[in-house]
Design an enzyme around this catalytic site. Structure first.
Site, PDB file in Angstrom:
ATOM      1  CB  VAL A 160       5.319   2.027  15.170  1.00  8.94           C
ATOM      2  CG1 VAL A 160       4.839   3.415  15.847  1.00  8.94           C
ATOM      3  CG2 VAL A 160       6.153   1.204  16.089  1.00  8.94           C
ATOM      4  N   PRO A 163      -1.585   7.016   9.399  1.00  7.09           N
ATOM      5  CG  PRO A 163      -3.763   6.927  10.460  1.00  7.09           C
ATOM      6  CD  PRO A 163      -2.805   7.759   9.776  1.00  7.09           C
ATOM      7  CB  SER A 164      -2.169   2.813   6.116  1.00  6.11           C
ATOM      8  OG  SER A 164      -3.298   2.132   6.802  1.00  6.11           O
ATOM      9  NE  ARG A 165       5.437   2.100   8.394  1.00  6.44           N
ATOM     10  CZ  ARG A 165       5.098   1.785   9.846  1.00  6.44           C
ATOM     11  NH1 ARG A 165       4.146   2.389  10.340  1.00  6.44           N
ATOM     12  NH2 ARG A 165       5.831   0.966  10.627  1.00  6.44           N
ATOM     13  CG  LEU A 166      -1.339   5.648   3.152  1.00  6.81           C
ATOM     14  CD1 LEU A 166      -2.925   5.585   2.690  1.00  6.81           C
ATOM     15  CD2 LEU A 166      -0.659   5.360   1.891  1.00  6.81           C
TER      16      LEU A 166
END
Length: 228
Positions: free
Chosen positions: A18, A199-202
């Site tokens: 996700v 986004p991108s787990r950042l």
């Protein structure tokens, strides 16, 4: 829908990734100086938009004196200047654990808003007056239910319903009194973290840590950004 693979009959593997993309930003320079004020602002925003069905749902983690943990979801009933309040039976497992080990943790997860709030603190009982006020704001059926349930004990099918019926007869049309074994707990925070999905787990993460020696009634806070 969550994508899963089942390579063996005794294994489930989650394959979904996700992506979070909260439109706003979170940093030590944009949050309120007090974490309870910041929480109230987030909670009001989430509640007003109506995107989260039950924003007051929170996981509370308790532990025995030996450090054995347990977790369950309860409902927040008040967030005041001192902490986070919920109500329960004082003989329940969570109450017994909070009595012998007051250290506790809370977690709110508002998936639809890509937000989380994490709390670490100490439990204290609210005053009898606070418990009275809240108890009598509950629906009458819930008031009777508090009397009927010996929470966390083993019961037989139909036992609770039978007890509730007897209590309805006992109380009749009169006021249902607050049970001596029922009331509120307040989690007084020493650490509060706010998480915003990116986004991108950042992800954006900001944590408040109580300054050592500052009082529960007038706490001071150190505010930092955490790596995602």
């Amino acid at each position: 829908m969550t994508t899963i693979a089942q390579p063996t009959s005794d294994k489930i593997q989650i394959l979904a990734h996700v992506q979070y993309d909260a439109p706003d930003a979170l940093s030590p320079s944009t949050v309120a100086p007090d974490p309870l004020a910041q929480f109230r602002a987030w909670f009001k925003a989430v509640s007003t938009r109506g995107s989260v069905r039950e924003p007051e749902a929170m996981t509370i983690c308790t532990a025995t004196a030996a450090g054995v943990p347990s977790a369950r979801v309860v409902l927040l009933k008040q967030a005041d200047a001192r902490g986070f309040v919920f109500y329960t039976n004082y003989t329940s497992r969570k109450s017994r654990e909070l009595t012998e080990n007051p250290n506790a943790a809370l977690a709110f997860y508002w998936r639809e808003e890509s937000r989380q709030v994490r709390v670490v603190g100490r439990a204290e009982r609210v005053t009898r007056e606070e418990s009275e006020e809240y108890f009598h704001s509950r629906p009458r059926g819930s008031q009777v239910g508090a009397w009927a349930s010996k929470q966390s004990t083993v019961v037989q099918d139909g036992e609770i319903q039978a007890r509730a019926e007897k209590l309805k007869e006992r109380f009749g049309a009169g006021e249902v009194p607050l049970p001596e074994f029922w009331g509120g707990w307040r989690i007084v925070p020493d650490e509060v973290e706010f998480w915003l999905g990116k986004p991108s787990r950042l992800h954006d993460r900001v944590v408040y840590t109580r300054v050592e020696g500052s009082s529960d009634d007038a706490p001071q806070w150190k505010v930092d950004r955490l790596a995602p």
